[in-house]
Motif scaffolding. Structure first.
Motif, PDB file in Angstrom:
ATOM      1  N   HIS A 118      -6.648   1.300  -4.186  1.00 36.51           N
ATOM      2  CA  HIS A 118      -5.576   0.932  -5.116  1.00 36.51           C
ATOM      3  C   HIS A 118      -5.972  -0.251  -5.998  1.00 36.51           C
ATOM      4  N   HIS A 129      -9.331  -2.065  -1.138  1.00 40.38           N
ATOM      5  CA  HIS A 129      -8.659  -0.775  -0.991  1.00 40.38           C
ATOM      6  C   HIS A 129      -8.764  -0.056  -2.339  1.00 40.38           C
ATOM      7  N   SER A 172       2.857   5.532  -5.482  1.00 36.04           N
ATOM      8  CA  SER A 172       1.551   5.166  -4.917  1.00 36.04           C
ATOM      9  C   SER A 172       1.568   5.113  -3.395  1.00 36.04           C
ATOM     10  N   GLN A 173       2.753   5.317  -2.794  1.00 35.22           N
ATOM     11  CA  GLN A 173       2.840   5.287  -1.338  1.00 35.22           C
ATOM     12  C   GLN A 173       2.334   6.591  -0.738  1.00 35.22           C
ATOM     13  N   GLU A 174       1.840   6.512   0.469  1.00 34.28           N
ATOM     14  CA  GLU A 174       1.415   7.700   1.197  1.00 34.28           C
ATOM     15  C   GLU A 174       2.321   7.834   2.416  1.00 34.28           C
ATOM     16  N   LEU A 175       3.531   8.348   2.174  1.00 29.06           N
ATOM     17  CA  LEU A 175       4.530   8.475   3.232  1.00 29.06           C
ATOM     18  C   LEU A 175       4.687   9.939   3.631  1.00 29.06           C
ATOM     19  N   PRO A 176       4.858  10.208   4.931  1.00 29.09           N
ATOM     20  CA  PRO A 176       5.161  11.587   5.347  1.00 29.09           C
ATOM     21  C   PRO A 176       6.444  12.081   4.683  1.00 29.09           C
ATOM     22  N   GLU A 177       6.516  13.387   4.515  1.00 28.88           N
ATOM     23  CA  GLU A 177       7.671  14.002   3.853  1.00 28.88           C
ATOM     24  C   GLU A 177       8.985  13.623   4.543  1.00 28.88           C
ATOM     25  N   THR A 203       6.233  -1.728  -2.965  1.00 28.21           N
ATOM     26  CA  THR A 203       5.178  -1.061  -3.720  1.00 28.21           C
ATOM     27  C   THR A 203       5.836  -0.032  -4.619  1.00 28.21           C
TER      28      THR A 203
END
Length: 374
Positions: A210, A208, A131-136, A127
């Motif tokens: 997106h 979704h 646009s990703q929702e990743l933890p820090e 992806t």
């Protein structure tokens, strides 16, 4: 692989095979390379019972059973250490020559687990990272890990440029997904309803935010009265179903817009449609867009930051809508295409070029070049 003096061993690491673009690519890669003389091992954290995609009989499968959901930072850290240890033990035992991580977290885990082992590790991004929702924590780990990989594969040149800027030191290369042609058929089989002289605008994807189906419904609402013989079908399943259905009902479009769910015979739907639309806010490289074009459908797609512009040749085999996320612009371009059958047919004739442009032969040659660098 007679030109090689030894049998290469490819180990593919992915969270699961429970559905999705990267999971399908993992299954395709494993089948292709095992048939060409590689030893191939596929490793998941999730149990095999969650699989959607079958594997070639010659592919060796390991499920680490480390996919449990974590609550809180400490349990997440412990869970990730367990994943690394389990994968490292497997790498030491199996001794692959290439370890291929599929998507960010699996790639980072593979790089960490293979430290000091005599194998090349290749990371992949499926992806577009913004646009990703990743933890820090994962963002920091990616910045540390990717420069230590032999290569980092991006699906698009846009994602490659982002990685070069934001993860400096990474050896980035672009390898798109191959288009599957002809398309597979699997359960659930849902035949398209009879056309009865009506025309069909088709969209497909996870329900979704997106995917921008809310924008698509607004755009279709704007042109529906002008084109009373057209219907919109959105294939797929997801968390936004109820919200999208409410939007359809409130717009008075229940008789014109349907969401049949996920289908395993999407090829039949492409064949029984007149125009394809991709309304995504963000994309990696859209498999549905490739499939629709390979099936002979002219596409109308938002020109989001990455993806469609590397597939659609604007004004040649489809339409790129600018600005992205503008439902009025989408409505205008849909209206133009819906009104001009000859234009749709001309684009559709050229759209099938994706069968060659994104063929398995071409794409696997790129993977082969990456795998066989000594």
């Amino acid at each position: 692989m007679s030109s090689l003096r030894f049998q290469p061993h490819l180990m593919i690491v992915i969270h699961s095979l429970s559905g999705g673009g990267a999971e399908r690519v993992a299954a395709d890669l494993s089948a292709y390379w095992v048939q060409r003389g590689y030893k191939v091992t596929l490793v998941t954290q999730a149990d095999a019972g969650t699989d959607v995609y079958p594997l070639h009989a010659a592919v060796k499968r390991y499920a680490l059973g480390t996919a449990a959901f974590s609550t809180g930072r400490l349990s997440a850290a412990i869970a990730n250490l367990r994943r690394v240890w389990a994968l490292r033990r497997l790498i030491k035992r199996e001794r692959p020559t290439i370890v291929l991580g599929m998507m960010t977290t699996a790639s980072v885990l593979a790089i960490v687990a293979a430290r000091g082992q005599p194998c090349r590790v290749i990371a992949t991004e499926h992806t577009h990272p913004p646009s990703q929702e990743l933890p820090e924590m994962w963002l920091r780990l990616r910045r540390w890990a990717y420069p230590r990989a032999a290569a980092v594969v991006a699906l698009t040149s846009g994602t490659a440029a982002w990685l070069r800027e934001h993860v400096p030191g990474s050896q980035v290369t672009v390898i798109p997904n191959a288009v599957r042609w002809p398309l597979d058929r699997a359960e659930p089989l849902l035949p398209p309803p009879p056309r009865d002289g009506r025309l069909r605008l088709l969209a497909a994807g996870r329900l979704h935010p997106h995917k921008g189906f809310d924008l698509l419904i607004r755009a279709f609402h704007a042109v529906a009265r002008q084109f009373p013989d057209w219907d919109l079908v959105i294939l797929g399943e997801g968390d936004c179903r109820d919200a999208l259905q409410s939007q359809i009902d409130e717009a008075g479009l229940a008789a014109r817009v349907s969401m049949p769910g996920r289908v395993g015979n999407v090829g039949d739907w492409y064949a029984q449609s007149d125009l394809y639309v991709l309304s995504s806010r963000v994309e990696g490289l859209s498999n549905t867009l490739l499939e629709a074009m390979a099936s002979g459908l002219a596409p109308v797609a938002f020109d989001c930051e990455t993806g469609p512009r590397e597939i659609v040749r604007n004004g040649i085999d489809g339409v790129l809508v600018r600005p992205a996320e503008d439902d009025e612009a989408l409505a205008a371009h849909l209206s133009d295409m819906m009104a001009h059958r000859e234009q749709r047919a001309a684009y559709a004739r050229r759209a099938v070029d994706v069968r060659d442009r994104f063929s398995t032969t071409r794409v696997m040659a790129l993977w082969g070049h990456l795998f066989e660098v000594h």
